[in-house]
Motif scaffolding. Sequence first.
Motif, PDB file in Angstrom:
ATOM      1  N   LYS A  13      24.844  51.993  50.045  1.00  0.00           N
ATOM      2  CA  LYS A  13      23.894  50.990  50.333  1.00  0.00           C
ATOM      3  C   LYS A  13      24.171  49.685  49.341  1.00  0.00           C
ATOM      4  O   LYS A  13      24.416  49.969  48.138  1.00  0.00           O
ATOM      5  N   THR A  14      23.686  48.426  49.785  1.00  0.00           N
ATOM      6  CA  THR A  14      23.453  47.223  48.969  1.00  0.00           C
ATOM      7  C   THR A  14      22.052  47.013  49.041  1.00  0.00           C
ATOM      8  O   THR A  14      21.664  46.735  50.368  1.00  0.00           O
ATOM      9  N   CYS A  15      21.354  46.760  47.967  1.00  0.00           N
ATOM     10  CA  CYS A  15      20.282  46.097  48.136  1.00  0.00           C
ATOM     11  C   CYS A  15      20.235  44.526  47.377  1.00  0.00           C
ATOM     12  O   CYS A  15      20.612  44.574  46.395  1.00  0.00           O
ATOM     13  N   GLN A  16      19.721  43.855  48.011  1.00  0.00           N
ATOM     14  CA  GLN A  16      19.404  42.326  47.657  1.00  0.00           C
ATOM     15  C   GLN A  16      18.213  42.221  46.909  1.00  0.00           C
ATOM     16  O   GLN A  16      17.223  42.828  47.059  1.00  0.00           O
ATOM     17  N   ALA A  49      23.357  52.944  44.953  1.00  0.00           N
ATOM     18  CA  ALA A  49      22.899  51.592  45.892  1.00  0.00           C
ATOM     19  C   ALA A  49      23.693  50.438  44.731  1.00  0.00           C
ATOM     20  O   ALA A  49      23.413  50.647  43.487  1.00  0.00           O
ATOM     21  N   LEU A  98      16.827  45.895  52.087  1.00  0.00           N
ATOM     22  CA  LEU A  98      17.658  47.083  52.214  1.00  0.00           C
ATOM     23  C   LEU A  98      17.821  47.091  53.462  1.00  0.00           C
ATOM     24  O   LEU A  98      16.661  47.321  54.280  1.00  0.00           O
ATOM     25  N   ASP A  99      18.995  47.118  54.147  1.00  0.00           N
ATOM     26  CA  ASP A  99      19.292  47.126  55.511  1.00  0.00           C
ATOM     27  C   ASP A  99      18.271  46.339  56.307  1.00  0.00           C
ATOM     28  O   ASP A  99      17.982  46.659  57.344  1.00  0.00           O
ATOM     29  N   GLY A 100      17.972  44.984  56.069  1.00  0.00           N
ATOM     30  CA  GLY A 100      17.278  44.104  56.590  1.00  0.00           C
ATOM     31  C   GLY A 100      16.007  44.223  56.472  1.00  0.00           C
ATOM     32  O   GLY A 100      15.120  43.271  56.985  1.00  0.00           O
ATOM     33  N   GLU A 101      15.371  45.421  55.723  1.00  0.00           N
ATOM     34  CA  GLU A 101      14.045  45.651  55.592  1.00  0.00           C
ATOM     35  C   GLU A 101      13.429  44.880  54.155  1.00  0.00           C
ATOM     36  O   GLU A 101      14.194  45.448  53.126  1.00  0.00           O
ATOM     37  N   ALA A 148      13.356  54.605  51.127  1.00  0.00           N
ATOM     38  CA  ALA A 148      14.460  54.126  52.144  1.00  0.00           C
ATOM     39  C   ALA A 148      15.805  54.240  51.530  1.00  0.00           C
ATOM     40  O   ALA A 148      16.765  54.710  52.684  1.00  0.00           O
ATOM     41  N   LEU A 149      15.966  54.433  50.403  1.00  0.00           N
ATOM     42  CA  LEU A 149      17.312  54.548  49.670  1.00  0.00           C
ATOM     43  C   LEU A 149      17.709  55.993  49.930  1.00  0.00           C
ATOM     44  O   LEU A 149      19.139  56.494  50.090  1.00  0.00           O
TER      45      LEU A 149
END
Length: 200
Positions: free
Chosen positions: A3-6, A32, A180-183, A197-198
């Motif tokens: 996953k990628t987290c902004q 991540a 994360l994933d738009g959240e 969430a991760l």
Amino acid sequence: MSKTCQYYFAPHSPWSYLGHERFVALAKAHGAQIDIRPFDLGKVFGVSGGLPLAKRAPQRQAYRLVELARWSAFLGVPLTLQPKFFPVSPDAAARLIIAARLTHGVDTALQLSGAIMRGLWAEERNIGDEETLVQIANSCGLDGRALTKSSQTASVQAEYDKNTEAATAANIFGSPWYVLDGESFWGQDRLDFLERALAS
């Protein structure tokens, strides 16, 4: 697939400082990727109704100090409540972090971010001063002078502006902010939720 987290943050934010190392560690623990995005919090405040510290009501300013002391003690992260060089313009520091990412990659930019925030909040250094930023970059094993020169280019400013525009478009109004994933997760005190969430 990882996953990628902004990771949106302002390098003069004490809350970003308090959460930085924990966020980097939990992202690593869950495999991540971090999309590091320093942004102009002042401009975001301007469109989101936020107020700079000096314009906040006295009771809000006083409680902010209580919470900072509380979190610093709880986390065991040294923090000077009212550092010598604060308020300070974060722009030069943010651009330096962006230049580090563009030149050396995300891990180096994250290391430099931590050093800059620690410089302000634990070591009482002036992160608005070019020479201080050169020294901090040097302490991370970088060529601080060359990196500072790179940070003053139009391409780095454009990246800074793009991050700020993206933050505004994503309805971000504080720092740090993780997506994360738009959240969205606002604040270092939401890292437990981000970790869950991760892990999911």
